[in-house]
Design an enzyme around this catalytic site. Structure first.
Site, PDB file in Angstrom:
ATOM      1  N   HIS A  15      38.351  32.718  43.248  1.00 53.23           N
ATOM      2  CA  HIS A  15      38.927  33.761  42.391  1.00 53.23           C
ATOM      3  C   HIS A  15      40.202  34.363  42.967  1.00 53.23           C
ATOM      4  O   HIS A  15      40.955  35.041  42.269  1.00 53.23           O
ATOM      5  CB  HIS A  15      37.906  34.875  42.135  1.00 53.23           C
TER       6      HIS A  15
ATOM      7  N   ASP B  27      41.794  32.679  37.968  1.00 51.23           N
ATOM      8  CA  ASP B  27      40.735  33.407  37.296  1.00 51.23           C
ATOM      9  C   ASP B  27      40.121  32.546  36.201  1.00 51.23           C
ATOM     10  O   ASP B  27      40.494  31.377  36.046  1.00 51.23           O
ATOM     11  CB  ASP B  27      41.258  34.730  36.742  1.00 51.23           C
TER      12      ASP B  27
END
Lengths: 430, 351, 328
Positions: free
Chosen positions: A403, A407
């Protein structure tokens, strides 16, 4: 004379190595060729052995330090010597590492060099230092090389009996001279009554590889916030294409094309348009790698290793299948070298052969994503464009992504393209 | 020079050439020996065949067609033919490595000889023996021998068997001046004399062992003299005088055949070619070779035949040409013959 | 069944063959009135006359050469070489001539000779009268090599050797001439090339030749008391060698020991071991392939040294025991 203990170079392009752990401490006595520390270079953990016998002293680097190769990291002191007067270990070694010169950088007597050649021993494996390697060093290297695994000393009759009665000779103790296994020993082992089961366990020592995997997985899990996305994909078309390709390839020499091989190809093509899935989070930036090198997680006796198919987007699926076969064989016979596991940018892990439908894999650092592939199962699904129920071969894919690098949307977009490619693969597989 | 206990006429010791008077008497000598004109021409023809054979062998070797080496007897034809005609066709022969002449004189099939020479399956020995080991057991030719003196003890055994079996034949054992210094020569001379075997030992003294001059190798010449030490007759003659050879051998054969015991005949002659193909003739001079060529038995005989009117020059030439064409045919047969089959590699070792 | 000595058995074979076949005759030194150095031909000259029992001068090479020559005309000579050591004097005629005549001449010649010779040590005859040289002869294609160990084998094999159309080297051992054994009457020929299992066993195979046969058998008796049962095989003929019988035995026992008096290096035990090691018996071997042989020295004169130079019964026991007990 104090023997400098240098950080050895194991690979042509290698600049550094990371100290993973010291197995001996300051002041410990060490034997020649005894492992003193483990270092890591590009995912492969290597044990570094002492170049001489004596006392370990003036250790200059700690676990976790990244040390340039040929740097003196410690000294081995002989009887009666002491630490004072030794140059600071941080002083870089006089001879800089030169590309392509690793074995030649070691000074070796002509006799030792000839011996090593005759015996097929790689002097590059020996820690060097300023002392010339002599015949004695080659001798002890030869003795320290363990015999090929699984070769017990046994008479021909014992071997035959062992084959016939499915006994593993490694588990038979020999009563002959020097532990030679006689046929009577095999007979005894075969006839031994089975011991009643008890609650006992077996302690498994952590090997270098196991320890490394443990540490890296922990690091990955700890440092990279994992997001995971799951899709199901219909592999009917993919299987048809694969069958067709295998039929064609069937006449030629070469392995059949596995599902994994097709996924490597399709993923590699998709990654061309999704660079953030082919990237790495470094301290100061995100590196989008130019090369697409897909690692395929492979089980080996000790654990797990990820050999890499370099430039997978430029290879045909047949070439990928061949390369995959080759690497798998090397992995299973323990013959992978550093080049095989270098510079991966994306990893695929397939547990489908065990019947696992779906799982979440841990990213292989320093990559930014890993694709977990489940088993092909035939399931009832709604037919496209309608309410009919049909049975189709379905595979569940789970993408884990870092992440910090990307995303959900980017990850999802990649998956979507991949699924589209899987369900209409023809051009990409030709 | 003694002739031992035998009452046979002593033959003259001649080392080189004949007194001129003899040349004129070819017809007379032939008559005395009971040789017809046809027989003389046949002998001449045979000598031509031998000479042509040896020449051809040399040529084939130069063309690279012969595997190994060979030992040529050109220059020694008078011994071979004189001996061959003096004994009976069914007498036994134990030959030596320079034995093509003796083989031919005993009536060998030239084609099978050539074929053996070229190692073909149609050769006398199925290609297994080559030049040094040619044999024709059907003709009582018990083979040539590659070991100097190797045939001498065998000759003793053949003689022994002939005696025990009470046969009419004799055995001729041919060897060279070099072999006369082998240990077995002395063992054999002793035994054949001791048991009075029907053996005719012929020592072809061609002046050289391999490269060693016989005078340098032999403490006392002539070799024939050694016979006396064993109590048997020994005669030394000019080996290039065909009729002298014939006469002497006939006498010796009768001696052996009659049960009077063995005889040693030494024939002094000369070989033109080297010992073998690897011989570069470093041990003798061109002059020496030339001087012996002046006494060439073939030349001498031809001259005598023409001079005495027994044959014209043209006839003599024709006979020589016939010899050549016989050789040519033999070569053609040999070259067309097959090699032995590899599958027969281990044949013939055991009976 | 009569009992007779090894020497008498040989004489019996010679007598029978000479009576049966007028082509057979004997040649050798002192074989007439003297009866041969070891008495084998004693009385035969009286029976068959001096032509057929032909004494020769001391001329070994020509003895063998003459035998060869006579055989080319169909006679069947049996030559005696007094001591095996002297066979070396005959090697040209034996090896270059007799062994090769048939082959070199394309299969036309046949050389049906027998060359008998007395070898072996133990009589204090020292280096030049005590050798066991059969390994040299075993190496020559075209020869057959026979080595009997008992009177019955001696007679049976000599009969076959005389009838064989090939040159046969018949190797006798000096210490065996006086040993006694039962010999069947009537036809007792033993074919050449057939080994004899002289003792059955399951724990190890001992292949022994000549004088080592009785020593191996004696060792086997002692080992049996300890519960070790060794199989003793006497090859009898070293060329051609009956490998099949030996292989079958080793397949059963898994252990092989070859024993001979001849010197170890280049000795025929190597031939046996190589043949077994490359056969199907390999997968059944439960012990290293071993041999006991003469020391690599000329035979010494001193009695103790002479004994120590060659395998004795105790050595065979010790070696066999160590093999069976997997201590080597």
């Amino acid at each position: 004379m104090a023997t400098p203990f240098i950080m050895p170079k194991f690979d042509m392009d290698q600049e550094n190595a990371t100290i993973v752990s010291w197995l001996k401490q300051e002041g410990d006595s060490v034997q020649q060729d005894e492992p003193v520390l483990t270092v890591e270079t590009d995912k492969v953990a290597i044990e570094v052995t002492a170049p001489a016998a004596g006392r370990l002293a003036a250790i200059g680097f700690r676990e976790g330090d990244v040390v340039p190769v040929t740097t003196v990291i410690a000294y081995i002191l002989a009887e009666g010597e002491d630490v004072d007067g030794l140059p600071s270990p941080a002083t870089p070694a006089k001879a800089p590492a030169r590309h392509g010169a690793a074995p030649a950088a070691k000074r070796v007597t002509p006799v030792a060099r000839r011996m090593a050649e005759d015996l097929g021993l790689d002097l590059g494996q020996m820690p060097g230092g300023s002392r010339r390697l002599t015949k004695a060093d080659v001798e002890s290297l030869r003795k320290s090389v363990p015999p090929p695994p699984g070769k017990a000393a046994a008479t021909p009759a014992a071997r035959r009996l062992a084959r016939e009665r499915a006994i593993d000779l490694r588990e038979v103790s020999g009563s002959g001279p020097r532990g030679r296994i006689q046929s009577a020993d095999v007979t005894r082992a075969a006839d031994a009554p089975h011991a009643p089961p008890r609650r006992t366990g077996q302690e498994v020592q952590l090997t270098g590889m196991r320890r490394t995997i443990a540490e890296r997985m922990q690091a990955s899990f700890r440092e990279a916030p994992h997001i995971s996305l799951t899709v199901e994909t219909d592999v009917t078309a993919l299987e048809q294409a694969r069958t067709r390709l295998n039929g064609r390839a069937g006449g030629e020499a070469g392995p059949g094309i596995s599902l994994t091989a097709t996924l490597v190809r399709l993923a590699a093509c998709a990654l061309e348009r999704h660079p953030y899935l082919n990237a790495s989070f470094q301290e100061d930036a995100i590196y989008l790698w130019t090369e697409i090198n897909i690692g395929v997680a492979t089980a080996v006796p000790d654990g797990l290793i990820v050999p890499v198919i370099h430039g997978a987007n430029r290879l045909s699926v047949t070439e990928i299948a061949r390369e995959l076969q080759h690497l798998t064989e090397k992995a299973q016979s323990g013959r992978l070298d550093l080049a095989d596991v270098h510079e991966g940018t994306f990893t695929i892990s397939n547990l489908g052969m065990f019947g696992v439908h779906q799982f979440r894999a841990v990213i292989n650092p320093p990559e930014s994503a890993i694709l977990a592939v489940g088993a092909v199962t035939r399931r009832p699904v709604a037919a496209k464009g309608g309410n009919q129920v049909v049975v189709r071969p379905i595979v569940t894919l789970t993408l884990s992504a870092d992440h910090r690098v990307l995303d959900g949307v980017r990850a999802a977009a990649f998956l979507q393209e991949l699924v589209r490619a899987i369900e209409a693969p023809d051009t990409l597989l030709e | 020079m003694t002739a031992g206990r035998s009452k046979a006429r002593r033959a003259p010791v001649a080392a080189s050439g004949n007194p001129p008077g003899e040349l004129a008497g070819l017809e007379e000598r032939a008559e005395r020996l009971g040789l017809s004109r046809e027989q003389l021409l046949e002998m001449f023809s045979s000598m031509c065949v031998i000479r042509r054979f040896e020449r051809m062998a040399d040529q084939l070797y130069a063309m690279g067609k012969v595997h190994g080496t060979m030992h040529l007897s050109a220059g020694q034809e008078a011994v071979a033919v004189g001996l061959g005609r003096a004994v009976r066709p069914d007498d036994y022969l134990v030959n030596h490595h320079r034995g093509h002449g003796h083989f031919i004189a005993k009536g060998a099939d030239l084609a099978r000889m050539m074929a053996e020479f070229l190692g073909k399956d149609t050769g006398y020995c199925r290609g297994r023996g080559g030049s040094m080991h040619i044999a024709d057991f059907d003709a009582n030719n018990l083979g040539a021998n590659g070991i100097v003196g190797g045939g001498i003890p065998i000759t003793v055994g053949v003689g022994l068997a002939l005696q025990m079996l009470k046969r009419q034949q004799i055995v001729v054992g041919v060897f060279g001046d070099g072999a006369a210094n082998e240990g077995v020569f002395h063992e054999a001379m002793n035994m054949v004399a001791l048991w009075r075997l029907p053996v005719l030992f012929v020592c072809e003294n061609n002046q050289y062992g391999m490269s060693m001059d016989v005078a340098k190798a032999t403490a006392k010449l002539p070799i024939a003299q050694r016979a006396d030490a064993y109590g048997m007759p020994g005669w030394c003659i000019d080996g290039n005088d065909l009729l002298l050879v014939y006469e002497t051998m006939r006498r010796a054969a009768e001696h052996a055949r009659s049960g009077s015991g063995p005889v040693l005949v030494e024939t002094v002659t000369y070989r033109y070619f080297g010992h073998s193909k690897s011989d570069r003739n470093l041990y003798r001079t061109k002059d020496e070779i030339e001087s012996w060529k002046q006494k060439d038995p073939l030349l001498l005989l031809r001259e005598q035949l023409v001079r005495s009117g027994i044959a014209s020059e043209a006839q003599a030439e024709a006979l020589d040409q016939q010899a050549q064409s016989a050789i040519d045919q033999a070569v053609a047969f040999a070259e067309a013959s097959p090699q032995p089959d590899l599958s027969s590699l281990t044949d013939f070792v055991y009976a | 069944m009569p009992e007779m000595s090894y020497a008498e058995a040989l004489r019996s074979a010679l007598r029978e063959e000479m009576s049966r076949d007028p082509r057979v005759f004997l040649m050798g030194e002192d074989i007439g009135r003297y009866g041969g150095a070891f008495g084998v031909t004693f009385g035969l000259m009286d029976e068959f006359g001096p032509e057929r029992v032909r004494e020769t001068p001391i001329s070994e090479a020509t003895i063998v050469g003459a035998a060869l020559g006579a055989s080319l005309l169909g006679l069947r000579p049996v030559a005696e070489i007094m001591f095996m050591d002297f066979v070396l004097l005959t090697l040209d005629q034996l090896v270059n001539q007799a062994a090769k005549a048939r082959f070199m001449f394309g299969g036309k010649a046949s050389v049906p000779i027998v060359v008998r010779m007395a070898g072996g040590s133990g009589t204090g005859a020292a280096a030049q009268h005590s050798q066991s040289l059969e390994s040299l002869l075993v190496h020559i294609p075209g020869l057959k090599v026979v080595m009997p160990s008992t009177p019955a084998d001696a007679k049976g094999l000599l009969l076959s050797a005389i009838r064989d159309p090939n040159p046969v080297c018949f190797v006798e051992h000096k210490l065996l001439y006086k040993t006694q054994g039962l010999v069947r009457e009537g036809d007792c020929t033993i074919p050449l090339g057939l080994a004899d299992v002289k003792r059955d066993g399951k724990d190890a195979t001992i292949v022994a030749g000549g004088i080592m046969v009785p020593r191996a058998l004696a060792a086997a008796e002692r080992l049996a008391l300890e519960g070790i049962e060794v199989e003793v095989i006497d090859p009898r003929c070293l060329r051609p060698l009956d490998v099949d019988t030996i292989v079958r035995s080793v397949r059963k026992t898994g252990r092989l020991l070859v024993v001979h008096e001849a010197c170890q290096t280049g000795g025929w035990a190597g031939e046996v071991i190589a043949s077994v090691g490359s056969s199907e018996a390999f997968a059944y071997l439960d012990a290293p392939l071993r041999r006991l042989a003469g020391a690599d020295i000329p035979i010494p004169y001193n009695r103790n040294l002479e004994q120590a130079a060659v395998p004795q019964q105790a050595d065979i026991e010790r070696e066999a025991r160590a093999i069976v007990q997997a201590r080597i």
